[in-house]
Enzyme design. Structure first.
Site, PDB file in Angstrom:
ATOM      1  N   GLY A  48      67.206 132.357 -49.733  1.00 27.82           N
ATOM      2  CA  GLY A  48      66.193 132.283 -48.665  1.00 27.82           C
ATOM      3  C   GLY A  48      66.525 133.031 -47.391  1.00 27.82           C
ATOM      4  O   GLY A  48      65.631 133.473 -46.677  1.00 27.82           O
ATOM      5  N   ASP A 105      67.721 130.241 -43.827  1.00 29.00           N
ATOM      6  CA  ASP A 105      66.273 130.323 -43.624  1.00 29.00           C
ATOM      7  C   ASP A 105      65.714 129.082 -42.941  1.00 29.00           C
ATOM      8  O   ASP A 105      64.961 129.180 -41.980  1.00 29.00           O
ATOM      9  CB  ASP A 105      65.533 130.587 -44.957  1.00 29.00           C
ATOM     10  CG  ASP A 105      65.870 129.582 -46.060  1.00 29.00           C
ATOM     11  OD1 ASP A 105      66.755 128.714 -45.856  1.00 29.00           O
ATOM     12  OD2 ASP A 105      65.261 129.653 -47.142  1.00 29.00           O
ATOM     13  N   ASP A 108      66.414 121.483 -43.295  1.00 26.56           N
ATOM     14  CA  ASP A 108      65.474 120.414 -43.589  1.00 26.56           C
ATOM     15  C   ASP A 108      66.240 119.089 -43.460  1.00 26.56           C
ATOM     16  O   ASP A 108      66.458 118.600 -42.365  1.00 26.56           O
ATOM     17  CB  ASP A 108      64.964 120.688 -45.010  1.00 26.56           C
ATOM     18  CG  ASP A 108      63.756 119.884 -45.398  1.00 26.56           C
ATOM     19  OD1 ASP A 108      62.851 119.733 -44.587  1.00 26.56           O
ATOM     20  OD2 ASP A 108      63.714 119.404 -46.549  1.00 26.56           O
ATOM     21  N   GLY A 110      69.393 118.775 -43.970  1.00 27.02           N
ATOM     22  CA  GLY A 110      70.690 119.117 -43.400  1.00 27.02           C
ATOM     23  C   GLY A 110      71.820 119.072 -44.431  1.00 27.02           C
ATOM     24  O   GLY A 110      72.926 119.505 -44.154  1.00 27.02           O
ATOM     25  N   LEU A 113      73.382 122.611 -45.394  1.00 22.36           N
ATOM     26  CA  LEU A 113      74.201 123.215 -44.342  1.00 22.36           C
ATOM     27  C   LEU A 113      75.436 122.393 -43.998  1.00 22.36           C
ATOM     28  O   LEU A 113      76.472 122.947 -43.654  1.00 22.36           O
ATOM     29  CB  LEU A 113      73.368 123.519 -43.108  1.00 22.36           C
ATOM     30  CG  LEU A 113      72.975 124.986 -43.037  1.00 22.36           C
ATOM     31  CD1 LEU A 113      74.214 125.858 -42.822  1.00 22.36           C
ATOM     32  CD2 LEU A 113      72.315 125.457 -44.332  1.00 22.36           C
ATOM     33  N   ASP A 164      60.781 130.692 -50.649  1.00 27.34           N
ATOM     34  CA  ASP A 164      60.030 130.860 -51.879  1.00 27.34           C
ATOM     35  C   ASP A 164      59.002 129.759 -52.110  1.00 27.34           C
ATOM     36  O   ASP A 164      59.101 128.656 -51.594  1.00 27.34           O
ATOM     37  CB  ASP A 164      60.979 130.888 -53.075  1.00 27.34           C
ATOM     38  CG  ASP A 164      61.574 129.522 -53.359  1.00 27.34           C
ATOM     39  OD1 ASP A 164      62.263 128.978 -52.476  1.00 27.34           O
ATOM     40  OD2 ASP A 164      61.327 128.972 -54.447  1.00 27.34           O
ATOM     41  N   ARG A 170      58.771 135.545 -51.593  1.00 26.61           N
ATOM     42  CA  ARG A 170      59.769 135.659 -50.516  1.00 26.61           C
ATOM     43  C   ARG A 170      59.523 136.898 -49.679  1.00 26.61           C
ATOM     44  O   ARG A 170      60.017 137.017 -48.567  1.00 26.61           O
ATOM     45  CB  ARG A 170      61.181 135.735 -51.104  1.00 26.61           C
ATOM     46  CG  ARG A 170      61.629 134.501 -51.865  1.00 26.61           C
ATOM     47  CD  ARG A 170      63.073 134.662 -52.306  1.00 26.61           C
ATOM     48  NE  ARG A 170      63.487 133.683 -53.293  1.00 26.61           N
ATOM     49  CZ  ARG A 170      63.985 132.476 -53.014  1.00 26.61           C
ATOM     50  NH1 ARG A 170      64.112 132.084 -51.768  1.00 26.61           N
ATOM     51  NH2 ARG A 170      64.346 131.662 -53.975  1.00 26.61           N
TER      52      ARG A 170
END
Ligand code: IMP
Ligand code: MG
Length: 186
Positions: A48, A105, A108, A110, A113, A164, A170
């Site tokens: 993404g 990208d 959300d 988390g 990440l 996506d 994308r």
């Protein structure tokens, strides 16, 4: 999914011009913050983050390397966060001792990440920061400090500009909101 994307587009949330303007601003800010740093490494989260990376890196005036990390969560479906993430493709370069900036990208829940930051921190970079194009704070389950945010958005499922919709679209130059009622599974 064979129909053109228009069938799934509820609205354009962030148009091309707005995206590019904000990315220029982010590039200027990052260039200022990393001024004089000679071992900056941009780590793009695949897949993404790739469209964002390629535009953002051209707005960064500090010399830098790029590398890619592919991760996936075990959960399937557009809205599920299982909390379990794995590395599908690791970096090709060393992160140790470098100033690492993660390029993502969207953040959300988390979970993705949090996992990426933990993995990268274990490699002992000189510094570790996070840059995301989109942030959906209302969906956050795990606290995660973000250093650079392009846009804070509401809890809507979006696609385009790297994100996506069933692995496609994308390449759209804008970020659009998905018409969930038009999707077969919803
Ligand atoms: P998190 O682990 O819940 O923060 O999810 C992050 C990942 O979920 C992102 O890297 C995206 O791949 C995906 N994701 C979250 N929200 C969206 C969305 O609205 N559209 C497309 N992908 C999304
Ligand atoms: Mg993703």
């Amino acid at each position: 999914m064979t129909l053109p994307y228009e069938e799934y587009l509820a609205e354009i949330l962030i148009d091309e011009e707005t995206l590019q303007k904000r990315i220029r601003e982010l590039g200027q800010q990052i260039s200022k913050d990393y001024e004089g740093v000679d071992d900056l490494l941009l780590v793009c989260i695949l897949r993404g983050g790739v469209v964002f990376l390629t535009d953002l890196m051209r707005q960064i005036t500090v010399p830098h390397e790029i590398d890619f990390l592919a991760v996936s969560s075990y959960g399937k479906g557009v809205r599920e966060a299982s909390g379990r993430v794995r590395i599908d493709h690791d970096l090709m370069s060393e992160a140790t001792g470098k100033h690492v900036l993660i390029i993502e990208d969207i953040i959300d829940s988390g979970y993705t990440l949090r996992f990426v930051m933990d993995v990268m921190m274990a490699r002992r970079p000189a510094s570790l920061k996070l840059c995301t194009l989109l942030d959906k704070p209302s969906r956050r389950t795990i606290h995660i400090p973000i250093d650079y945010v392009g846009f804070t958005i509401e809890d809507k499922f979006v696609f385009g500009y790297g994100l996506d919709l069933d692995d496609k679209y994308r390449n759209l130059p804008f970020v659009g909101v998905v018409r969930l009622d038009a999707l077969p599974q919803h």
